[in-house]
Motif scaffolding. Sequence first.
Motif, short mmCIF file in Angstrom:
data_model
loop_
_atom_site.label_atom_id
_atom_site.label_comp_id
_atom_site.label_asym_id
_atom_site.label_seq_id
_atom_site.Cartn_x
_atom_site.Cartn_y
_atom_site.Cartn_z
N MET A 1 3.65 18.28 38.47
CA MET A 1 5.03 18.78 38.32
C MET A 1 5.33 18.95 36.83
SD MET A 1 8.56 17.14 39.92
CE MET A 1 8.25 15.47 39.37
N THR A 2 5.65 20.17 36.41
CA THR A 2 6.03 20.39 35.01
C THR A 2 7.53 20.64 34.96
OG1 THR A 2 3.93 21.50 34.77
CG2 THR A 2 5.48 21.71 32.94
N LEU A 3 8.22 19.77 34.25
CA LEU A 3 9.68 19.88 34.21
C LEU A 3 10.13 20.13 32.78
CD1 LEU A 3 10.65 16.82 36.43
CD2 LEU A 3 10.63 19.23 37.11
N GLN A 4 11.15 20.98 32.66
CA GLN A 4 11.75 21.19 31.34
C GLN A 4 12.87 20.19 31.09
OE1 GLN A 4 12.08 25.67 31.77
NE2 GLN A 4 12.07 25.35 29.55
N LEU A 5 13.58 19.84 32.18
CA LEU A 5 14.68 18.90 31.99
C LEU A 5 14.12 17.51 31.74
CD1 LEU A 5 14.57 17.35 34.83
CD2 LEU A 5 16.13 19.08 35.62
#
Length: 220
Positions: A1-5
């Motif tokens: 999972m790649t998250l910006q937040l």
Amino acid sequence: MTLQLRVYVPDHPLVKHWLAVARDRDTPSVLFKSAMVELGRWLTYEASRYWLPAQETTVQTPLAEAPATVIDPTAPMALVPVLRAGLSLLEGAQTLLPLAATYHLGLVRNEETLEVSCYLNKLPPQFAPQTRILILEPMLATGASILMTLNELTQRGADPALIRIISVVASPVALQKLSEQYPQLNIYTAMIDEGLNDRGYIVPGLGDAGDRAFGTLTSE
Ligand code: URA
């Protein structure tokens, strides 16, 4: 999972303890409610770090002048509990942020379609510039409720960079959707769980947070 937040899972024994109490299916409603109050308190404590508008000043002690840091009482601040379940986090949050205005948002999901609709909206027509908003939503499951909440807030001038969310359990799918639409967000959750079942409940989760907090569980 790649998250910006940014997602924070506080490594704190009090958060872990009250999460365990809330998760346990044998916890009675009255204790479940206490666990949610405590989670609301400690997650708000974590979320308010580097977010509250602090000012440097001095105070006069009985002996001398001392440097001091105080919270700016004029800075606009709001709590948005997402009803029903979000109400269970409110008491703990209010003990730490007593000057914040509380705006209720009532959302309900259709248990068959999982679509969300709004039945109560006490948000102001417009938020003052620079309002810091803390959303109280215990379960970030499909992401539908929190996205509706954020849309309602940003339509009223809220700045996503000043919004923080406290939740008790979050699902990867909800975090992914939030990250795509609101990459500036900061989320504080006691745990990120594995996923959802086919009824949109978080697994292992803690069941229906609203029913457990308000004693309306019916046996299936
Ligand atoms: N709402 C709840 O109360 N629990 C879930 O697991 C998902 C949504």
